[in-house]
Design a protein around this motif. Structure first.
Motif, PDB file in Angstrom:
ATOM      1  N   LYS A   1       0.821  -1.206   0.000  1.00 32.67           N
ATOM      2  CA  LYS A   1       0.000   0.000   0.000  1.00 32.67           C
ATOM      3  C   LYS A   1       0.857   1.260   0.000  1.00 32.67           C
ATOM      4  O   LYS A   1       0.546   2.233  -0.672  1.00 32.67           O
ATOM      5  CB  LYS A   1      -0.937  -0.009   1.216  1.00 32.67           C
ATOM      6  CG  LYS A   1      -2.177   0.837   0.983  1.00 32.67           C
ATOM      7  CD  LYS A   1      -3.032   0.986   2.209  1.00 32.67           C
ATOM      8  CE  LYS A   1      -3.867   2.256   2.074  1.00 32.67           C
ATOM      9  NZ  LYS A   1      -4.192   2.877   3.339  1.00 32.67           N
ATOM     10  N   GLY A   2       1.912   1.244   0.777  1.00 32.51           N
ATOM     11  CA  GLY A   2       2.776   2.422   0.814  1.00 32.51           C
ATOM     12  C   GLY A   2       3.906   2.216   1.793  1.00 32.51           C
ATOM     13  O   GLY A   2       3.881   1.276   2.596  1.00 32.51           O
ATOM     14  N   PRO A   3       4.890   3.101   1.725  1.00 34.67           N
ATOM     15  CA  PRO A   3       6.087   2.931   2.562  1.00 34.67           C
ATOM     16  C   PRO A   3       5.821   3.083   4.055  1.00 34.67           C
ATOM     17  O   PRO A   3       6.658   2.688   4.868  1.00 34.67           O
ATOM     18  CB  PRO A   3       7.021   4.036   2.062  1.00 34.67           C
ATOM     19  CG  PRO A   3       6.152   5.003   1.331  1.00 34.67           C
ATOM     20  CD  PRO A   3       5.001   4.230   0.805  1.00 34.67           C
ATOM     21  N   LEU A   4       4.672   3.626   4.434  1.00 29.27           N
ATOM     22  CA  LEU A   4       4.399   3.810   5.859  1.00 29.27           C
ATOM     23  C   LEU A   4       3.576   2.661   6.447  1.00 29.27           C
ATOM     24  O   LEU A   4       3.085   2.764   7.573  1.00 29.27           O
ATOM     25  CB  LEU A   4       3.704   5.148   6.109  1.00 29.27           C
ATOM     26  CG  LEU A   4       4.478   6.395   5.673  1.00 29.27           C
ATOM     27  CD1 LEU A   4       3.720   7.656   6.076  1.00 29.27           C
ATOM     28  CD2 LEU A   4       5.886   6.418   6.281  1.00 29.27           C
ATOM     29  N   GLU A   5       3.430   1.572   5.695  1.00 29.53           N
ATOM     30  CA  GLU A   5       2.705   0.435   6.237  1.00 29.53           C
ATOM     31  C   GLU A   5       3.364  -0.018   7.539  1.00 29.53           C
ATOM     32  O   GLU A   5       4.590  -0.096   7.637  1.00 29.53           O
ATOM     33  CB  GLU A   5       2.694  -0.718   5.214  1.00 29.53           C
ATOM     34  CG  GLU A   5       1.313  -1.352   5.105  1.00 29.53           C
ATOM     35  CD  GLU A   5       1.189  -2.335   3.954  1.00 29.53           C
ATOM     36  OE1 GLU A   5       1.842  -2.123   2.908  1.00 29.53           O
ATOM     37  OE2 GLU A   5       0.440  -3.301   4.102  1.00 29.53           O
ATOM     38  N   GLY A   6       2.546  -0.278   8.558  1.00 40.53           N
ATOM     39  CA  GLY A   6       3.088  -0.657   9.858  1.00 40.53           C
ATOM     40  C   GLY A   6       3.124   0.492  10.854  1.00 40.53           C
ATOM     41  O   GLY A   6       3.268   0.280  12.049  1.00 40.53           O
TER      42      GLY A   6
END
Lengths: 421, 421
Positions: free
Chosen positions: B11-16
C-alpha cells in the motif's frame, strides 16, 4: 526541551543524509531547501558556465541573485561536465555516497545524460530518486513543459481565485511549484523511512498537475455532488459568513466568525450585541443568504474606527480576525519574530537579504538562526572540498580526481544543460 | 517496476505505522490523509455525539458529509470520552501502540485533557507528536484562533493575489491549512526517520502563519532588496512576459513563454514569426516594459481562433500553454486520468463521490485504485474492532476494556470537545 542545553541541539533530524541535487529554478530547489533546513547535506550539481538559471534572475545584490539566495541557502555547489569521463567518474563516486537524488528536468533528460532512475536503480539501488516535472513521467502530457502558470491554469486553482465578476487570477505565489515541492519532500522522506527497513531506495515521481488537483480541497467533490461548477468567491468563504474582509476607517480587514457563538462574540466586540439577535443573521445559513445585508450592517459600525481598533477588540473577544498584511509587514510581525521566522541569507559578498526561514519546529533541534546569515553557494564553490573529501575516502580515485580538477575548468565545450536540453 | 508483480505492491512505505489522530476539520485531517495514502494506519479519535465538525459540513450525500469524506478516506474512527477513566485507560493502550500523534487544537487544549506533548514525552517517549495550530505553540499570538482566512490575510498571500486595480483576493483553496498540513507531514516524517536511529520520538510544532511566510517565494527578499512592496499581478508573472492569459475566440488561455527562444517558437506557432523580430519584444525585459503592446499584438492573432486551436499549435511547438480549466474539466482530463488521480470515496452508504487522490507515485507501491471507492469511517465505527484488537494483545487490559465498551455509549455527560474547549 527540558534538560537539553544549546550545545546538544543538532541541526536537524536529517543530519547525515546526503542529497545530490540536479534541480534548478524553483520546485526542485525548494524541495532540497526544505531537506537542507532539516539538516541534510545538499550538493547542488550545476551546469557549466551559468549554473542554476535563477542565478540570472533579479533582484540582484551586488551582482548576485537574491532569487537564487532564497532557495539555495546552506547548499554546496559543484559544476560537472557530463561529457568529461573524469567528471562522470566523479559523479559516480558522489552517487555512491548519496542517499537522495532530486531532479526537475523534463522526462527523458536524465536518461539521456545516463543518470535516469532505471539505470541508478541497478547501479545505486540504495538511492531514493525523486523527479518533479510538470505532469509526471507517465501519461500523454508527460513530455510537455509544465510551468507554474500552466499548472495553475490547468489544475483549476485559477478558476477559483479572484472575484466572481472579474477574470481568473493566479495565486500570488508559485503555488504550482511549491505544492509539488512539498509533496515531493513528503514522498522522499517516506521512502527514506522505508529504506531503513529494507535497505532499498526507490523512485518518487511527482507531477505538478497531480499536486494541483490534490490541493483543490473539496472543489471536485462539490462539483460531483451538486453538479455546479465552483467559481470564484473573492475574499470570502463559499459557505461561511462572516468570513471575509470588511471596511474599517483606514482600510479593510478580515473577520472570520463562521459559527453562531463567534458571531455573537463579534457582535459584542463591535459594541452592537443587537446584530446577533437580528433574525436575518441568526444562523450561518441565514448569514450566507443575507450576506449583502450582513456586510452593510457590520460595515456601518466598522467604518467608524481604524483597523487597529477593531483587531484589538476582536482579538480580546477571541474572534478570529486580521489586517490584510502587505509583505513589508511580515519583517516586524511580532509572531513571526518570536518564532524566528525571518532569517538572513548572503551570497559571496557581505550584504545579506532577509527571507522566511524553516517553519518546521522540532524539539531537540536548533531553531532558525536569525543572526548569522546562511550562505548560498557561489557557482562551483565546493568543488575542491568535495574532491578532497572523495580522495581521502577512495585512494584509487584520487589521481583521476585531481586530474579532473585541473582539466574541467578549461573544458567549456560541453556542459550539463547543453547536453541535457 | 521491473520484476514486480501486482501482488508484490504494498500500500505504501508507511505500512506498519500507526497514527492517533486527534485532529478535526482540515489542516490535521489533510496531514493524516497524506500519511494514510502512504500506507499508515490512521485511528481518528472523535468527540462524543457529533465527531469531527466537518461531519456537519455540506454538501451531503444521503446525509453523509462529502466534505468529511474527502479528507478521511481510509481512516478508522473511535469515539472516546476523555472524562471516563476506562476510556482514558483505553487511550493509554492506544498510545502504547501509536507511532505518531497529530492534533490541531489551540495550544493548551491537549494539555488540559492530559495528553500534552510534555506529558507524553515522559510516558510515551517513542511517539512523534505533531501539533498544527494557527500560530504555533510559542510567541505572543499563540493563544489566538488562526483560521485559514486569518493566516491568508496576515501572512501576505492575499496582498499578492488578485488584480492590481482590484481588492486583495483569497487563494481559491485553503492555502493556509493545506500548506501547514504538508509542512507538518514533512516534519513528522523527518522525525520518524530519526527515530529509527535513536529510538526516540519528539515534538513537531507547526504554525500556519509561519508556513504562509515560508511559502511567499521571493516576495520578502524582493521587498528587502528593492524597498518596494510587492503587489498583485492579476494572472501574470511579475517579471516574465508573456506569462499570462490571452483572449482567444471563445475565452482566455495561458501562454508561458518567458524566454526568448520560447517567444520565438510562440511567434512561429501563432503563424506570425515577425512578432519575435519586433524591436519592442526582443528580450524578456523589453516584453515586460512593453507588456500592453505585446498583449495587443498577440491578441490580434489569438482572437481569430478558439482556445483548442491555439493550445494544439503551441503544444506542438513545445511552448508552455493551457486552457484555464474550471473544476469540472478535471474529471476527464487525459493526464489526470492516465495518472489515476481521480478516485472514489464513499461513506456508509453506497453512493460514492469523486475527489483527487494521492499525487505521490513511488515505485514498488500500488497506484491509486480508481475503481473501488475508499471508505471514510462512520462515527465510532471501529470501536469494537479496536477493543478486540487491544484485548487480544493485552490480557491484563481485557476486563477493563469490555466494561468500558458497555458503559461508554451511555455516558454522554461529557465529551472530548466539551472537556476541551
Amino acid at each position: 526541551m527540558q534538560g537539553t542545553t544549546a550545545q546538544d541541539l543538532k541541526k536537524g533530524p536529517l543530519e547525515g543524509i546526503t542529497v545530490l541535487d540536479f534541480s534548478r529554478v524553483l520546485a526542485g530547489p525548494f524541495c532540497t531547501m526544505v531537506l537542507a533546513d532539516l539538516g541534510a547535506r545538499v550538493i547542488k550539481i550545476e551546469k557549466f558556465g551559468t549554473g542554476d538559471d535563477t542565478r540570472a534572475f533579479g533582484p540582484f545584490v551586488a551582482d548576485e541573485s537574491a532569487y537564487f539566495m532564497c532557495f539555495n541557502r546552506g547548499k554546496e555547489s559543484i559544476v560537472l561536465d557530463i561529457k568529461s569521463p573524469r567528471d562522470r567518474e566523479l559523479l559516480e563516486r558522489l552517487l555512491d555516497r548519496a542517499d537522495i537524488v532530486v531532479e526537475n528536468f523534463r522526462p527523458g533528460v536524465m536518461e539521456r545524460l545516463g543518470y535516469g532512475a532505471e539505470r541508478l536503480a541497478k547501479t545505486h539501488p540504495h538511492i531514493v530518486y525523486a523527479s518533479i516535472s510538470g505532469f509526471g513521467h507517465t501519461g500523454p502530457f508527460s513530455d510537455l513543459p509544465g510551468y507554474d502558470m500552466v499548472v495553475q491554469a490547468m489544475g483549476g486553482v485559477m478558476s477559483l481565485t479572484g472575484w466572481p465578476d472579474g477574470p481568473p487570477s493566479r495565486v500570488g505565489t508559485s503555488f504550482g511549484d511549491l505544492g509539488a515541492a512539498l509533496f515531493a519532500t513528503v514522498g522522499i522522506l517516506s521512502a527514506l523511512y522505508k529504506r531503513v527497513q529494507n535497505a532499498q531506495g526507490t523512485r518518487v515521481d511527482i507531477g505538478m498537475l497531480d499536486c494541483q488537483a490534490a490541493l483543490m480541497e473539496t472543489a471536485l467533490a462539490r462539483y460531483d455532488v451538486e453538479g455546479k461548477v465552483p467559481g470564484r468567491t473573492g475574499d470570502s468563504h463559499p459557505s461561511l459568513a462572516p468570513f471575509e474582509s470588511f471596511a474599517a476607517k483606514d482600510g479593510r480587514f478580515i473577520i472570520a466568525a463562521g459559527n453562531d457563538t463567534l458571531f455573537m462574540l463579534m457582535a459584542d466586540a463591535l459594541g452592537s450585541p443587537a446584530l446577533a439577535l437580528d433574525p436575518r443573521f441568526m444562523t450561518n445559513d441565514m448569514r450566507c443568504s443575507n450576506r449583502p445585508a450582513m456586510i452593510t450592517a457590520i460595515e456601518t459600525i466598522t467604518t467608524r474606527e481604524p483597523i487597529e481598533h477593531w483587531v484589538a477588540k476582536l482579538n480580546e473577544a477571541g474572534v478570529p480576525c486580521s489586517p490584510i498584511n502587505t509583505i513589508d509587514k511580515l519583517f516586524d510581525h511580532p509572531q513571526l519574530k518570536a518564532r524566528n521566522m525571518i532569517v538572513k541569507v548572503k551570497g559571496q559578498g557581505d550584504r545579506y537579504i532577509r527571507t522566511a526561514g524553516n517553519p518546521i519546529r522540532i524539539v531537540g533541534y536548533a531553531d532558525n538562526d536569525v543572526e548569522t546569515p546562511a550562505v548560498s553557494p557561489g557557482l562551483n564553490q565546493h568543488r575542491e572540498a568535495i574532491l578532497n573529501e572523495l580522495m581521502a575516502g577512495h585512494g584509487a580515485y584520487s589521481n583521476a580526481a585531481s586530474d579532473d580538477t585541473a582539466s574541467t575548468g578549461v573544458d567549456a565545450s560541453s556542459s550539463l544543460p547543453r547536453a541535457a536540453e
